[in-house]
Design an enzyme around this catalytic site. Structure first.
Site, PDB file in Angstrom:
ATOM      1  N   CYS A 193       0.838  -1.211   0.000  1.00  0.00           N
ATOM      2  CA  CYS A 193       0.000   0.000   0.000  1.00  0.00           C
ATOM      3  C   CYS A 193       0.877   1.267   0.000  1.00  0.00           C
ATOM      4  O   CYS A 193       1.622   1.502   0.960  1.00  0.00           O
ATOM      5  CB  CYS A 193      -0.906  -0.022   1.231  1.00  0.00           C
ATOM      6  N   CYS A 251       0.501   3.455   3.015  1.00  0.00           N
ATOM      7  CA  CYS A 251       1.137   2.885   4.212  1.00  0.00           C
ATOM      8  C   CYS A 251       2.624   3.181   4.225  1.00  0.00           C
ATOM      9  O   CYS A 251       3.208   3.496   5.274  1.00  0.00           O
ATOM     10  CB  CYS A 251       0.899   1.379   4.270  1.00  0.00           C
TER      11      CYS A 251
END
Length: 519
Positions: free
Chosen positions: A74, A77
């Site tokens: 991600c 992230c």
């Protein structure tokens, strides 16, 4: 055009521009890291998975925990990680500014091993942050729709500043990303009578035990004339250390002691002697578990780097041992403690002062009360001496000055009377019966390990306070090899010595038989 010419043209047209581009432009992630702090600093947020999650949170000394659920693929992230790490550095790791307050961890939900774990906490987006007491995460589930849960979703933590602001509002604290170590004295544990604070001292007892063992190994202090004092101290720890995992680790070291440090090194091969001298074999043993020492203090944390810490943790350990030994063990425990300090405490002046006080004892200790009160009185004499020296040299801890202990506020019934003998000292008429009761409660009933982990107690998930106190004085399970265990009764301190000698005799006998077979 010749193939070789085409090849060099390819280098000029393709490879060199790419190299130049890389030199001129840096990926945006590096600039983000740089703006947030040192990009080369190691991660301090603890990476957990389905195997380690419950044990890590159960064993955390922190009051609260933040768990980040993310996916390594991600982009959001990856960009959030530096923000999370910047907050984590305040609370996690050996350089933490405010250690032992908030445990910060992360779980990668993109790993298949963590699928069920992430489902347990209803992870619906990345990154997702949950907040709560560490123990509430253990073997539990969380659903955003459930009411009255102590686990909460952090709904505003998209930057380091906003995450810390959320934590401050929740805790009523004033932590800052610019905090330096020991700057915020209001975060230090001031109320020593608070049972929660006293109970947290167990982590410092573990830290002091592990530090003491590391000092012994690093300074190669195990020699022919110091083997016996160390063996006796390990026996005392196995029987009466307040932490179960330290009892377990001490027992493992004790059982393998003669292999690690042979009494007759000539029986070992030259390779084994070199290996033992270098200390490599002993590095495979952790006296209080792999995660200890942690590199920071909680209850014993001073307001300065150089105050309290190890010496405080060691005193708490000795007091906790003194209240746990039985009446019949008190004299042996006294000798063991004195010999340990004399042989292994590396501060020369402190070691000499303590051993001189040991040498002045002319009576035999017949009870736990005798030993407990002697150690308490000795500690106060040390405090009184250091109080004067530190005041004269201005080296005292302004937040934790040396005092006669326990204070009247902490134990009013411990005092018959209190008067000033001179301008610099107080004359105290102690009620020693009340002092003894206070010490037993303080270091025995309250200072109990909160580690109910399966590595020590098998499948037991919980243990009452009374059971844990009994466990430290009545029995301890010691693994031998893969599965063998031995039970130690309340007189384990003496019984273990007999067991250990028998084990070493058996080892030597088997070694002798093996040698004869090879002749």
């Amino acid at each position: 055009m010749a193939p070789r010419s085409l090849f060099f043209l390819f280098l000029l047209v393709v490879i060199i521009p790419i190299h130049g581009f890389g030199a001129s432009f840096r990926p945006p992630g590096r600039s983000i890291l740089r703006s947030l702090g040192d990009s080369d600093a190691p991660d301090v947020a603890v990476d957990l998975n389905a195997t380690t999650f419950d044990a890590a949170l159960k064993g955390s000394p922190a009051t609260f925990a933040v768990v980040e659920f993310f996916a390594h693929w991600c982009p959001a992230c990856r960009n959030y990680k530096p923000h999370y790490e910047k907050v984590a550095r305040l609370f996690n790791g050996p350089e933490a500014v405010h250690p032992g307050i908030v445990f910060m961890a992360r779980v990668d939900c993109a790993m298949k091993v963590n699928t069920n774990l992430c489902d347990r906490f209803s992870v619906s987006h990345y990154p997702m942050l949950l907040w709560g007491p560490p123990s509430k995460f253990v073997s539990s589930r969380w659903d955003p729709k459930q009411e009255k849960s102590e686990i909460q979703s952090i709904d505003d933590g998209r930057t380091a500043e906003r995450l810390l602001n959320w934590i401050n509002k929740r805790m009523g604290s004033s932590f800052s990303l610019d905090d330096e170590k020991f700057e915020n004295e209001n975060t230090l544990p001031r109320n020593a009578s608070d049972p929660e604070q006293i109970a947290r001292a167990i982590y410092d007892v573990e830290e002091a035990t592990a530090n003491a063992f590391e000092i012994i190994l690093d300074h190669k202090m195990i020699k022919p004339d110091t083997r016996a004092p160390l063996i006796k101290f390990l026996q005392l720890l196995v029987a009466h250390h307040p932490s179960k995992r330290c009892r377990k680790g001490s027992a493992e070291i004790l059982i393998n002691f003669d292999d690690l440090w042979p009494s007759n090194p000539f029986l070992a091969s030259s390779e084994e002697v070199i290996r033992l001298q270098e200390g490599d074999a002993a590095k495979n043993y952790w006296i209080c578990g792999k995660e200890v020492p942690r590199g920071y203090w909680i209850f014993c944390r001073g307001s300065k780097n150089e105050t309290r810490g190890f010496s405080c943790g060691l005193w708490v350990l000795l007091h906790s041992l003194s209240v746990r030994v039985g009446d019949g063990e008190s004299q042996a425990a006294f000798t063991t403690i004195c010999d340990f300090i004399h042989n292994f405490f590396i501060c020369e002046e402190c070691r000499r002062h303590f051993y001189n006080m040991c040498s002045r004892v002319s009576t035999h200790f017949n009870s736990t009360r005798d030993l407990t009160l002697w150690l308490w009185s000795t500690h106060n004499k040390v405090n009184e001496r250091l109080m004067k020296e530190e005041k004269a040299l201005h080296t005292e801890d302004p937040v934790f000055p040396k005092v006669m202990w326990p204070t009247k506020q902490l134990c009013p019934s411990c005092y018959h009377s209190l008067s000033r003998a001179s301008s610099s000292s107080m004359q105290i008429d102690w009620n020693e019966d009340e002092v003894f009761h206070f010490l037993v409660n303080h270091y025995g009933n309250i200072l109990v390990s909160s580690h109910m982990d399966s590595s020590v107690n098998g499948n037991r998930n919980d243990l009452s306070l009374a059971d844990d106190i009994a466990a430290s004085t009545n029995a301890v399970a010691v693994p031998i090899g893969a599965a063998l265990g031995i039970a130690l009764a309340s007189c384990a301190f003496g019984a273990l010595a007999c067991f250990w000698r028998a084990q070493q005799k058996n080892r030597k006998y088997l070694h002798h038989l093996h040698s004869l077979k090879n002749i």
